[in-house]
Write a protein that holds these residues in place. Structure first.
Motif, PDB file in Angstrom:
ATOM      1  N   GLU A 191      45.385 -19.550  39.477  1.00  0.00           N
ATOM      2  CA  GLU A 191      44.954 -18.159  39.344  1.00  0.00           C
ATOM      3  C   GLU A 191      45.968 -17.318  38.569  1.00  0.00           C
ATOM      4  N   LEU A 192      46.311 -17.791  37.393  1.00  0.00           N
ATOM      5  CA  LEU A 192      47.230 -17.064  36.534  1.00  0.00           C
ATOM      6  C   LEU A 192      46.473 -16.017  35.730  1.00  0.00           C
ATOM      7  N   SER A 193      47.045 -14.827  35.615  1.00  0.00           N
ATOM      8  CA  SER A 193      46.456 -13.815  34.758  1.00  0.00           C
ATOM      9  C   SER A 193      46.738 -14.175  33.303  1.00  0.00           C
ATOM     10  N   SER A 194      46.081 -13.472  32.394  1.00  0.00           N
ATOM     11  CA  SER A 194      46.277 -13.746  30.973  1.00  0.00           C
ATOM     12  C   SER A 194      47.723 -13.518  30.558  1.00  0.00           C
ATOM     13  N   GLU A 195      48.333 -12.465  31.100  1.00  0.00           N
ATOM     14  CA  GLU A 195      49.738 -12.166  30.776  1.00  0.00           C
ATOM     15  C   GLU A 195      50.668 -13.231  31.335  1.00  0.00           C
ATOM     16  N   GLU A 196      50.431 -13.638  32.578  1.00  0.00           N
ATOM     17  CA  GLU A 196      51.260 -14.674  33.178  1.00  0.00           C
ATOM     18  C   GLU A 196      51.111 -15.995  32.441  1.00  0.00           C
ATOM     19  N   PHE A 197      49.883 -16.289  32.045  1.00  0.00           N
ATOM     20  CA  PHE A 197      49.623 -17.535  31.321  1.00  0.00           C
ATOM     21  C   PHE A 197      50.391 -17.571  29.998  1.00  0.00           C
ATOM     22  N   LYS A 198      50.359 -16.464  29.267  1.00  0.00           N
ATOM     23  CA  LYS A 198      51.057 -16.407  27.980  1.00  0.00           C
ATOM     24  C   LYS A 198      52.563 -16.526  28.176  1.00  0.00           C
ATOM     25  N   LYS A 199      53.099 -15.846  29.181  1.00  0.00           N
ATOM     26  CA  LYS A 199      54.539 -15.930  29.443  1.00  0.00           C
ATOM     27  C   LYS A 199      54.941 -17.329  29.868  1.00  0.00           C
ATOM     28  N   LEU A 200      54.062 -17.989  30.594  1.00  0.00           N
ATOM     29  CA  LEU A 200      54.316 -19.378  30.992  1.00  0.00           C
ATOM     30  C   LEU A 200      54.501 -20.254  29.760  1.00  0.00           C
ATOM     31  N   LEU A 201      53.564 -20.163  28.823  1.00  0.00           N
ATOM     32  CA  LEU A 201      53.642 -20.986  27.617  1.00  0.00           C
ATOM     33  C   LEU A 201      54.890 -20.643  26.802  1.00  0.00           C
ATOM     34  N   GLU A 202      55.199 -19.368  26.691  1.00  0.00           N
ATOM     35  CA  GLU A 202      56.403 -18.980  25.956  1.00  0.00           C
ATOM     36  C   GLU A 202      57.651 -19.534  26.626  1.00  0.00           C
ATOM     37  N   HIS A 203      57.674 -19.491  27.956  1.00  0.00           N
ATOM     38  CA  HIS A 203      58.828 -19.985  28.701  1.00  0.00           C
ATOM     39  C   HIS A 203      59.016 -21.480  28.507  1.00  0.00           C
ATOM     40  N   GLU A 204      57.914 -22.221  28.504  1.00  0.00           N
ATOM     41  CA  GLU A 204      58.001 -23.678  28.426  1.00  0.00           C
ATOM     42  C   GLU A 204      58.093 -24.203  26.998  1.00  0.00           C
ATOM     43  N   LEU A 205      57.424 -23.554  26.060  1.00  0.00           N
ATOM     44  CA  LEU A 205      57.369 -24.081  24.702  1.00  0.00           C
ATOM     45  C   LEU A 205      58.382 -23.440  23.766  1.00  0.00           C
ATOM     46  N   LEU A 206      58.716 -22.175  24.034  1.00  0.00           N
ATOM     47  CA  LEU A 206      59.694 -21.496  23.194  1.00  0.00           C
ATOM     48  C   LEU A 206      61.055 -21.399  23.851  1.00  0.00           C
ATOM     49  N   LYS A 207      61.122 -21.779  25.140  1.00  0.00           N
ATOM     50  CA  LYS A 207      62.373 -21.708  25.889  1.00  0.00           C
ATOM     51  C   LYS A 207      62.947 -20.295  25.854  1.00  0.00           C
ATOM     52  N   VAL A 208      62.065 -19.322  26.107  1.00  0.00           N
ATOM     53  CA  VAL A 208      62.501 -17.932  26.106  1.00  0.00           C
ATOM     54  C   VAL A 208      63.464 -17.691  27.255  1.00  0.00           C
ATOM     55  N   ALA A 209      64.607 -17.129  26.943  1.00  0.00           N
ATOM     56  CA  ALA A 209      65.609 -16.857  27.977  1.00  0.00           C
ATOM     57  C   ALA A 209      65.123 -15.748  28.887  1.00  0.00           C
ATOM     58  N   GLU A 210      65.351 -15.920  30.173  1.00  0.00           N
ATOM     59  CA  GLU A 210      64.946 -14.902  31.122  1.00  0.00           C
ATOM     60  C   GLU A 210      65.844 -13.675  30.983  1.00  0.00           C
ATOM     61  N   SER A 211      65.256 -12.518  31.179  1.00  0.00           N
ATOM     62  CA  SER A 211      66.010 -11.272  31.068  1.00  0.00           C
ATOM     63  C   SER A 211      67.022 -11.168  32.191  1.00  0.00           C
ATOM     64  N   ASP A 212      68.151 -10.528  31.894  1.00  0.00           N
ATOM     65  CA  ASP A 212      69.164 -10.306  32.924  1.00  0.00           C
ATOM     66  C   ASP A 212      68.700  -9.289  33.947  1.00  0.00           C
ATOM     67  N   ASP A 213      67.740  -8.488  33.543  1.00  0.00           N
ATOM     68  CA  ASP A 213      67.195  -7.495  34.455  1.00  0.00           C
ATOM     69  C   ASP A 213      66.224  -8.170  35.391  1.00  0.00           C
ATOM     70  N   SER A 214      66.561  -8.207  36.674  1.00  0.00           N
ATOM     71  CA  SER A 214      65.727  -8.935  37.645  1.00  0.00           C
ATOM     72  C   SER A 214      64.346  -8.323  37.760  1.00  0.00           C
ATOM     73  N   SER A 215      64.217  -7.024  37.455  1.00  0.00           N
ATOM     74  CA  SER A 215      62.908  -6.398  37.555  1.00  0.00           C
ATOM     75  C   SER A 215      61.982  -6.866  36.448  1.00  0.00           C
ATOM     76  N   ASN A 216      62.566  -7.307  35.316  1.00  0.00           N
ATOM     77  CA  ASN A 216      61.756  -7.798  34.211  1.00  0.00           C
ATOM     78  C   ASN A 216      61.644  -9.303  34.204  1.00  0.00           C
ATOM     79  N   ARG A 217      62.361  -9.946  35.104  1.00  0.00           N
ATOM     80  CA  ARG A 217      62.366 -11.402  35.128  1.00  0.00           C
ATOM     81  C   ARG A 217      61.036 -11.900  35.673  1.00  0.00           C
ATOM     82  N   TRP A 218      60.481 -12.836  34.981  1.00  0.00           N
ATOM     83  CA  TRP A 218      59.192 -13.389  35.401  1.00  0.00           C
ATOM     84  C   TRP A 218      59.313 -14.886  35.542  1.00  0.00           C
ATOM     85  N   SER A 219      58.937 -15.415  36.679  1.00  0.00           N
ATOM     86  CA  SER A 219      58.983 -16.853  36.898  1.00  0.00           C
ATOM     87  C   SER A 219      57.631 -17.320  37.379  1.00  0.00           C
ATOM     88  N   TRP A 220      57.024 -18.209  36.659  1.00  0.00           N
ATOM     89  CA  TRP A 220      55.695 -18.691  37.036  1.00  0.00           C
ATOM     90  C   TRP A 220      55.738 -19.592  38.241  1.00  0.00           C
TER      91      TRP A 220
END
Length: 279
Positions: A243-272
């Motif tokens: 039940e991933l939203s469209s935004e979560e789904f896109k961030k998931l792919l970016e995290h796994e395929l682009l190896k996007v570094a997580e933000s240092d700001d914990s409020s902006n940090r997203w972990s699928w």
């Protein structure tokens, strides 16, 4: 001349130049293998290896006729290779002229990955809203050729329109999985192994079991769109994220395929991983 005396007059520079020569040869061979990987030329190399082995064994056993035939095959085989694999040879020379054989264009590869992510996000969102069932597996490090061979070869450029069209119900390719390899749709209607885990929820169907099954034996990322609910799920390393939203789904792919570094700001940090399902 004894072999031990061969290196007697070698200077340090001689040793250094020989080592450098060997390293460069291996580097060139490695890069050439990377160019032909995934093409028909790989099967050609296997055939050449078999011929060389037969030639060596026949020579040792004194099979003169067979040895002569294999020798002729190797002698004239080079010309045959150029004729048969003319498109591959031309492509390799074009890449050499652009300087792409010995250097990876990281920016271009990153751009291709981003285009793929956009196409996947758009197509999955479209299918989820209309409850069109879909199963898409993205190859990473572990090869998926065994599963690609079970489907219909495509080797197509990825677009949202093509992905949607593949999974439209009652079309020839909708039943099965799409496997993405090297930023291309390698094949459609592929069979993926079903998970035999007894902890899978009974409400999950064959697509989810197949997605979990392939994630248990490869490091692929597999996307599932439920035909019943339209929910988007993803499997990775034997885990199911539902039940991933469209935004979560896109961030998931970016995290796994682009190896996007997580933000240092914990409020902006997203972990699928927060969406992990218990089964």
């Amino acid at each position: 001349m004894p072999f031990s005396n061969y290196f007697a007059n070698f200077t340090f520079l001689d040793y250094l130049s020989n080592v450098l020569d060997i390293v460069l040869v291996w580097f060139v061979v490695y890069k050439l293998l990377m160019v032909i990987r995934g093409t028909k030329a790989v099967q050609l190399l296997k055939g050449i290896f078999v011929i060389v082995m037969i030639r060596s064994v026949s020579g040792l056993l004194g099979l003169n006729t067979l040895s002569w035939i294999m020798e002729q095959a190797l002698t004239w085989g080079f010309l045959a290779v150029i004729i048969i694999f003319q498109p591959e040879v031309r492509r390799a020379l074009e890449q050499l002229g652009r300087g792409r054989i010995f250097s990876r264009n990281v920016m271009q590869e990153d751009e291709e990955q981003r285009r793929m992510i956009e196409a996947l996000t758009k197509s999955v969102s479209y299918m989820a809203k209309r409850r069109i069932g879909a199963l898409i597996s993205i190859e990473k490090e572990t090869g998926m050729n065994d599963y690609i061979e079970t489907g219909i070869p495509m080797h197509s450029y990825i677009s949202s329109e093509l992905l949607i069209n593949i999974f439209i119900p009652n079309t020839p390719l909708h039943d099965g999985a799409v496997v993405i390899q090297k930023n291309q749709i390698a094949a459609a209607a592929c069979y993926l192994p079903l998970s035999e885990s007894p902890f899978i929820s009974k409400e999950l169907g064959t697509r989810h079991r197949a997605a979990l099954g392939v994630s248990e034996v490869t490091d692929s990322i597999t996307i599932v769109v439920s035909e019943e609910t339209g929910a988007v799920s993803v499997t990775k390393n034997g885990d199911l994220y539902r039940e991933l939203s469209s935004e979560e789904f896109k961030k998931l792919l970016e995290h796994e395929l682009l190896k996007v570094a997580e933000s240092d700001d914990s409020s902006n940090r997203w972990s699928w991983r927060g969406k992990k399902s218990d089964g």
